[in-house]
Design an enzyme around this catalytic site. Structure first.
Site, short mmCIF file in Angstrom:
data_model
loop_
_atom_site.label_atom_id
_atom_site.label_comp_id
_atom_site.label_asym_id
_atom_site.label_seq_id
_atom_site.Cartn_x
_atom_site.Cartn_y
_atom_site.Cartn_z
N HIS A 14 0.96 -1.27 0.07
CA HIS A 14 0.13 -0.13 -0.04
C HIS A 14 1.15 1.14 0.00
O HIS A 14 1.62 1.32 0.98
CB HIS A 14 -1.05 -0.01 1.30
CG HIS A 14 -1.82 1.00 1.20
ND1 HIS A 14 -3.04 1.09 1.58
CD2 HIS A 14 -1.61 2.57 1.11
CE1 HIS A 14 -3.77 2.20 1.47
NE2 HIS A 14 -2.82 3.21 1.27
N HIS A 16 1.47 5.47 -1.82
CA HIS A 16 1.24 6.59 -2.76
C HIS A 16 2.53 7.17 -3.33
O HIS A 16 3.40 7.50 -2.69
CB HIS A 16 0.59 7.63 -1.94
CG HIS A 16 -0.62 7.09 -1.31
ND1 HIS A 16 -1.76 7.41 -1.52
CD2 HIS A 16 -0.75 6.52 0.20
CE1 HIS A 16 -3.04 6.80 -0.90
NE2 HIS A 16 -2.16 6.25 0.25
N LYS A 100 -9.42 -0.33 -5.55
CA LYS A 100 -9.63 0.25 -4.35
C LYS A 100 -10.85 1.05 -4.07
O LYS A 100 -11.26 1.86 -4.68
CB LYS A 100 -8.46 1.21 -4.25
CG LYS A 100 -8.24 2.24 -3.03
CD LYS A 100 -7.85 1.33 -2.11
CE LYS A 100 -7.98 1.79 -0.74
NZ LYS A 100 -6.79 2.62 -0.01
N HIS A 137 -10.49 0.99 1.99
CA HIS A 137 -10.19 2.09 3.08
C HIS A 137 -11.31 1.85 3.99
O HIS A 137 -12.39 2.38 3.73
CB HIS A 137 -10.02 3.42 2.71
CG HIS A 137 -10.01 4.64 3.73
ND1 HIS A 137 -8.59 5.10 4.03
CD2 HIS A 137 -10.54 4.95 4.63
CE1 HIS A 137 -8.70 5.81 5.00
NE2 HIS A 137 -10.05 5.88 5.33
N HIS A 175 -4.31 -0.52 6.02
CA HIS A 175 -4.10 0.14 7.32
C HIS A 175 -4.72 0.12 8.26
O HIS A 175 -5.55 0.98 8.63
CB HIS A 175 -3.71 1.56 6.79
CG HIS A 175 -4.89 2.17 5.99
ND1 HIS A 175 -6.26 2.29 6.25
CD2 HIS A 175 -4.97 3.01 4.69
CE1 HIS A 175 -6.86 2.91 5.49
NE2 HIS A 175 -6.23 3.22 4.67
N ASP A 248 1.65 2.49 3.56
CA ASP A 248 0.82 3.98 3.26
C ASP A 248 1.62 4.93 3.39
O ASP A 248 1.23 6.23 3.66
CB ASP A 248 -0.23 3.95 4.40
CG ASP A 248 -1.41 4.73 4.13
OD1 ASP A 248 -1.51 5.33 2.66
OD2 ASP A 248 -2.38 5.05 4.67
#
Ligand code: OTD
Ligand code: ZN
Ligand code: ZN
Length: 346
Positions: A14, A16, A100, A137, A175, A248
């Protein structure tokens, strides 16, 4: 005392990476240690179609410095308009490894996410059929649910109903931040996994709020009470196949974090492996680190573990930059609050 540890090269399930100058600036921080990463699609605008994911993958590979190897594993951002056939084609071509789900408004750049879960039923059924994982999420966005309760309420009121209604759907709880999240993940059988971040193993909500507000510890889902942090440590160090690393790591330029309305996200790509070795050593679980960073994730995603290895050596204090300069501004590296002694061998 163990002083050297060789692992299969880790993956980040995971991450970004952003785009443009920020991507260019921060990609080496991940590629230095990680072979692959599940790349989050919450760009502005989001990565919704297979064609957009292919173009984003090309931009990531173009930003990779010469001599570095790294494989981006692409994801699609689920919207109420997502076409099941496009998802299936992107999966069949090998391009896309997950879809996602963001409840609309739950986190950074999630405005195009899902409000009415009935509208994505067809996509979820297609994904169950083809075995494509859904990364979730897991927070409700109802104004009347306290921010510290949003994960536990999501599990009961959204996630569990979705899983019951869609047998065979493979789900990764992204997460997780609570004891409830860890317990639910553990009870879900082989179709359920959970990623755990580096920073949620280190900080609780006091770190954000005591002695002044610390914007660089603010992320979503927000860090919870200490007993939740301890439950996450127990989960990560358990070696159980359902738990794997998803950092994350989420860069924002400093002015966007140090602001009257600061952005959520901790940037941990630079020092994650040293922090994790510290955490696992503290918990007497260095022998479980490889499962968490390098084995459980590939097994869940049905990919081979990496052949390459990464060696960590215990020694004097690890030095790392407190900030990464990028063409899109300076990004503060997560400060675990303790000295690190596990060096990643170059
Ligand atoms: N959480 N920040 C971001 C995303 C995540 O929910 C997440 O995955 C981000 O900046 O993209 C954050 O705090
Ligand atoms: Zn999220
Ligand atoms: Zn994220």
């Amino acid at each position: 005392m163990t002083t050297s540890l060789t692992l299969r090269r880790p993956d980040d399930w995971h991450l970004h990476l952003r785009d443009g100058a920020m991507l260019q600036g921060i990609l080496p921080e991940t590629a230095r240690h990680f072979a692959r990463a599940i790349v989050m699609p919450n760009l502005v605008p989001p990565v919704v179609t297979g064609a957009q994911a292919a173009a984003y993958r090309d931009r990531i590979l173009a930003a990779l410095p010469d001599g570095m190897a790294f494989e981006p594993l692409m994801t699609l951002y689920l919207t109420e308009e997502t076409d099941p056939a496009d998802v299936a084609a992107a999966h069949a071509s090998g391009l896309v490894k997950a879809v996602k789900l963001y409840p609309a408004g739950a986190t950074t750049n999630s405005a195009s996410g899902v409000t009415d879960f009935e509208k994505v039923r067809g996509v979820l059924e297609k994904m169950a059929e083809i075995g494509l994982p859904l990364c979730v999420h897991g927070e409700v966005v109802d104004a009347d649910v306290d921010i510290f309760d949003r994960e536990a309420v999501f599990i009961d009121t959204v996630l569990d109903p979705i899983r019951r209604a869609t047998p065979g759907l493979r789900v990764v709880m992204e997460h997780i931040t609570t004891a409830e999240g860890a317990a639910y993940a553990q009870s879900g059988g082989p179709d359920l996994g959970a990623t755990i971040t580096t920073h949620h193993l280190v900080i609780n909500r006091n770190h954000i709020l005591v002695g002044g507000i610390k914007p660089h510890y603010y992320c979503l889902p927000v860090a919870k009470r200490e007993h939740h942090r301890l439950a996450l440590r127990a989960a990560a160090t358990s070696g159980l196949p359902c738990f794997f690393l998803g950092t994350d790591s989420a860069p924002h330029a400093d002015p966007a974090k140090e602001s009257a309305c600061g952005c959520a996200g901790c940037f941990t790509a630079t020092n994650t492996m040293s922090i994790l070795a510290h955490v696992f050593e503290e918990d007497g679980a260095l022998d479980k680190l490889e499962r968490f960073t390098s084995l459980n994730g590939p097994a869940f995603y049905d990919l081979p573990a990496n052949d390459a290895r990464l060696t960590l050596e215990r020694g004097g204090p690890v030095t790392y930059p407190d900030k990464i300069d990028t063409g899109a501004g300076t990004v503060t590296v997560f400060d675990p609050g303790f000295a690190l002694h596990w060096h990643v061998k170059p």
